[in-house]
Design a protein around this motif. Structure first.
Motif, PDB file in Angstrom:
ATOM      1  N   ALA A 100       0.826  -1.211   0.000  1.00  8.52           N
ATOM      2  CA  ALA A 100       0.000   0.000   0.000  1.00  8.52           C
ATOM      3  C   ALA A 100       0.861   1.262   0.000  1.00  8.52           C
ATOM      4  O   ALA A 100       0.621   2.210  -0.774  1.00  8.52           O
ATOM      5  CB  ALA A 100      -0.938  -0.013   1.209  1.00  8.52           C
ATOM      6  N   TYR A 101       1.883   1.314   0.835  1.00  5.71           N
ATOM      7  CA  TYR A 101       2.717   2.520   0.904  1.00  5.71           C
ATOM      8  C   TYR A 101       3.635   2.639  -0.305  1.00  5.71           C
ATOM      9  O   TYR A 101       3.977   3.747  -0.729  1.00  5.71           O
ATOM     10  CB  TYR A 101       3.522   2.528   2.203  1.00  5.71           C
ATOM     11  N   THR A 102       4.024   1.536  -0.889  1.00  7.85           N
ATOM     12  CA  THR A 102       4.800   1.607  -2.134  1.00  7.85           C
ATOM     13  C   THR A 102       3.952   2.188  -3.258  1.00  7.85           C
ATOM     14  O   THR A 102       4.414   3.051  -4.044  1.00  7.85           O
ATOM     15  CB  THR A 102       5.297   0.206  -2.517  1.00  7.85           C
ATOM     16  N   LEU A 103       2.696   1.758  -3.357  1.00  6.23           N
ATOM     17  CA  LEU A 103       1.798   2.283  -4.375  1.00  6.23           C
ATOM     18  C   LEU A 103       1.506   3.769  -4.138  1.00  6.23           C
ATOM     19  O   LEU A 103       1.474   4.573  -5.102  1.00  6.23           O
ATOM     20  CB  LEU A 103       0.498   1.476  -4.382  1.00  6.23           C
ATOM     21  N   ALA A 104       1.323   4.162  -2.874  1.00  8.35           N
ATOM     22  CA  ALA A 104       1.050   5.570  -2.570  1.00  8.35           C
ATOM     23  C   ALA A 104       2.249   6.442  -2.932  1.00  8.35           C
ATOM     24  O   ALA A 104       2.092   7.538  -3.517  1.00  8.35           O
ATOM     25  CB  ALA A 104       0.719   5.716  -1.091  1.00  8.35           C
ATOM     26  N   SER A 105       3.456   5.994  -2.607  1.00 11.59           N
ATOM     27  CA  SER A 105       4.655   6.771  -2.966  1.00 11.59           C
ATOM     28  C   SER A 105       4.806   6.872  -4.479  1.00 11.59           C
ATOM     29  O   SER A 105       5.204   7.927  -5.012  1.00 11.59           O
ATOM     30  CB  SER A 105       5.887   6.114  -2.351  1.00 11.59           C
ATOM     31  N   LEU A 106       4.478   5.789  -5.182  1.00 14.73           N
ATOM     32  CA  LEU A 106       4.556   5.820  -6.644  1.00 14.73           C
ATOM     33  C   LEU A 106       3.560   6.820  -7.224  1.00 14.73           C
ATOM     34  O   LEU A 106       3.894   7.587  -8.149  1.00 14.73           O
ATOM     35  CB  LEU A 106       4.289   4.421  -7.181  1.00 14.73           C
ATOM     36  N   VAL A 107       2.342   6.848  -6.700  1.00 18.12           N
ATOM     37  CA  VAL A 107       1.334   7.781  -7.210  1.00 18.12           C
ATOM     38  C   VAL A 107       1.769   9.226  -6.970  1.00 18.12           C
ATOM     39  O   VAL A 107       1.655  10.092  -7.865  1.00 18.12           O
ATOM     40  CB  VAL A 107      -0.028   7.494  -6.552  1.00 18.12           C
ATOM     41  N   LEU A 108       2.272   9.546  -5.788  1.00 14.51           N
ATOM     42  CA  LEU A 108       2.679  10.918  -5.486  1.00 14.51           C
ATOM     43  C   LEU A 108       3.888  11.332  -6.325  1.00 14.51           C
ATOM     44  O   LEU A 108       3.981  12.491  -6.767  1.00 14.51           O
ATOM     45  CB  LEU A 108       2.984  11.050  -3.998  1.00 14.51           C
ATOM     46  N   ASN A 109       4.832  10.433  -6.542  1.00 13.76           N
ATOM     47  CA  ASN A 109       5.952  10.755  -7.424  1.00 13.76           C
ATOM     48  C   ASN A 109       5.481  10.980  -8.852  1.00 13.76           C
ATOM     49  O   ASN A 109       6.004  11.851  -9.563  1.00 13.76           O
ATOM     50  CB  ASN A 109       6.986   9.616  -7.390  1.00 13.76           C
ATOM     51  N   TYR A 110       4.487  10.209  -9.294  1.00 11.10           N
ATOM     52  CA  TYR A 110       3.950  10.381 -10.640  1.00 11.10           C
ATOM     53  C   TYR A 110       3.236  11.722 -10.784  1.00 11.10           C
ATOM     54  O   TYR A 110       3.381  12.420 -11.796  1.00 11.10           O
ATOM     55  CB  TYR A 110       2.996   9.230 -10.942  1.00 11.10           C
ATOM     56  N   VAL A 111       2.469  12.088  -9.753  1.00 12.26           N
ATOM     57  CA  VAL A 111       1.776  13.394  -9.782  1.00 12.26           C
ATOM     58  C   VAL A 111       2.794  14.523  -9.784  1.00 12.26           C
ATOM     59  O   VAL A 111       2.628  15.548 -10.478  1.00 12.26           O
ATOM     60  CB  VAL A 111       0.819  13.504  -8.584  1.00 12.26           C
ATOM     61  N   HIS A 112       3.878  14.375  -9.028  1.00 13.52           N
ATOM     62  CA  HIS A 112       4.917  15.416  -9.007  1.00 13.52           C
ATOM     63  C   HIS A 112       5.539  15.607 -10.378  1.00 13.52           C
ATOM     64  O   HIS A 112       5.903  16.724 -10.770  1.00 13.52           O
ATOM     65  CB  HIS A 112       5.994  15.034  -7.988  1.00 13.52           C
ATOM     66  N   GLY A 113       5.641  14.552 -11.152  1.00 10.98           N
ATOM     67  CA  GLY A 113       6.187  14.686 -12.505  1.00 10.98           C
ATOM     68  C   GLY A 113       5.203  15.280 -13.481  1.00 10.98           C
ATOM     69  O   GLY A 113       5.610  15.903 -14.487  1.00 10.98           O
ATOM     70  N   LEU A 114       3.891  15.127 -13.255  1.00 17.84           N
ATOM     71  CA  LEU A 114       2.891  15.644 -14.176  1.00 17.84           C
ATOM     72  C   LEU A 114       2.554  17.119 -13.940  1.00 17.84           C
ATOM     73  O   LEU A 114       2.108  17.804 -14.861  1.00 17.84           O
ATOM     74  CB  LEU A 114       1.584  14.816 -14.050  1.00 17.84           C
ATOM     75  N   VAL A 115       2.734  17.605 -12.731  1.00 19.68           N
ATOM     76  CA  VAL A 115       2.352  18.991 -12.393  1.00 19.68           C
ATOM     77  C   VAL A 115       3.626  19.816 -12.252  1.00 19.68           C
ATOM     78  O   VAL A 115       4.320  19.737 -11.230  1.00 19.68           O
ATOM     79  CB  VAL A 115       1.534  19.021 -11.091  1.00 19.68           C
ATOM     80  N   PRO A 116       3.980  20.610 -13.260  1.00 22.19           N
ATOM     81  CA  PRO A 116       5.202  21.415 -13.171  1.00 22.19           C
ATOM     82  C   PRO A 116       5.139  22.471 -12.077  1.00 22.19           C
ATOM     83  O   PRO A 116       6.191  22.891 -11.568  1.00 22.19           O
ATOM     84  CB  PRO A 116       5.302  22.058 -14.555  1.00 22.19           C
ATOM     85  N   GLN A 117       3.955  22.926 -11.724  1.00 22.39           N
ATOM     86  CA  GLN A 117       3.859  23.971 -10.706  1.00 22.39           C
ATOM     87  C   GLN A 117       4.403  23.511  -9.355  1.00 22.39           C
ATOM     88  O   GLN A 117       4.806  24.321  -8.515  1.00 22.39           O
ATOM     89  CB  GLN A 117       2.398  24.415 -10.542  1.00 22.39           C
TER      90      GLN A 117
END
Length: 289
Positions: A77-94
């Motif tokens: 669960a925490y591996t998936l959550a960290s992956l999602v947040l890292n992915y969002v950080h790459g998609l949102v330049p702001q």
């Protein structure tokens, strides 16, 4: 693998994990800042998420059965959550800028709400799941297996042989199992027959005709001190003992008890005495006529 090789492997693993944590730490810090965390909280946020992943991994290696499955679920669960947040950080330049729109992780409102909920719930989940995992590890009792594996048996045998060779002592010969003793013949089964049961005549005849085993000479102490009596002496004693007996009481059992003889001789004496009485009765009737 020797100790030096194992040390290099562990050092390489620590290096890779450290660099991966540094990359993930940058993304998680920016996400925490976007959700309203201050500078100190944003700095500690990556340790909360990725640190619990490391704790869950260690618990997975220690625990067993249901506790191990629980640790695997927390790790996933925490591996998936960290992956999602890292992915969002790459998609949102702001999120990469120093000034961000606080509370916005996505342009679409439902996605933004879900991401904010995910980012803000991870610290609370770390407190709960981390405490539970530590408690399970502290209360875990490993099961000690009494039986050794074949590899352990081989290593122990090699160690004993090497030790005996160094001391100049020959290894003891293997112990061979003692052959089993010959089986004893089964004891005959004796059946108890009630006196009221009828025994077949053929079985009695076969038993009586079976040759008897010699038991040896009877010792002198067991023999009777009374001298053997002849047939005439027995007949005389029987006549005296049964002189006043009526005919109906003239039985072989009564004669046997009166003169102390064998049943067979008592029957012969009974028949003889009855014959004499019949003859005497016939002679008296003839004289009277």
């Amino acid at each position: 693998m020797n100790r030096f090789g194992k040390g290099l492997l562990i050092a390489a693993l620590v290096g890779v994990v450290g660099m991966a944590f540094r990359v993930s730490w940058n993304a998680l810090r920016d996400v925490a800042t976007a959700t309203g965390a201050d500078e100190t909280a944003a700095f500690l946020y990556p340790f909360v998420v990725d640190g619990l992943m490391a704790l869950a991994l260690v618990a997975t290696l220690v625990l067993t059965d249901d506790a191990r499955r629980f640790a695997l679920r927390v790790l996933a669960a925490y591996t998936l959550a960290s992956l999602v947040l890292n992915y969002v950080h790459g998609l949102v330049p702001q999120l990469h800028d120093e000034v961000v729109d606080w509370g916005r992780l996505a342009d679409w409102d439902p996605a933004n709400w879900a991401l904010v909920l995910l980012a803000t719930s991870l610290p609370v989940g770390s407190i709960y799941f981390g405490s539970d995992l530590v408690a399970k590890v502290l209360h875990h009792r490993p099961i000690e297996h009494a039986a050794t594996t074949p590899n352990q048996d081989e290593s122990a045998e090699k160690y004993v042989n090497r030790s005996t060779a160094d001391l100049g002592v020959s290894a003891p010969a293997p112990i061979t199992p003692t052959p089993a003793a010959a089986e004893l013949p089964a004891a005959p089964v004796v059946s108890l027959v009630r006196s009221t049961d009828r025994v077949p005549v053929g079985a009695v005849a076969a038993e009586s005709t079976r040759p008897r085993r010699a038991t040896g000479r009877v010792p002198e102490a067991a023999r009777s001190s009374r001298p053997a009596r002849t047939a005439e002496q027995l007949l005389t004693e029987a006549r005296k003992a049964t002189k006043k007996w009526p005919d109906r009481e003239l039985t072989a059992e009564g004669i046997r008890k009166a003169i102390r003889t064998s049943p067979a001789k008592a029957r012969v004496l009974r028949d003889t005495l009855r014959t004499e009485r019949e003859q005497a009765a016939g002679t008296g009737e003839a004289a009277t006529a």
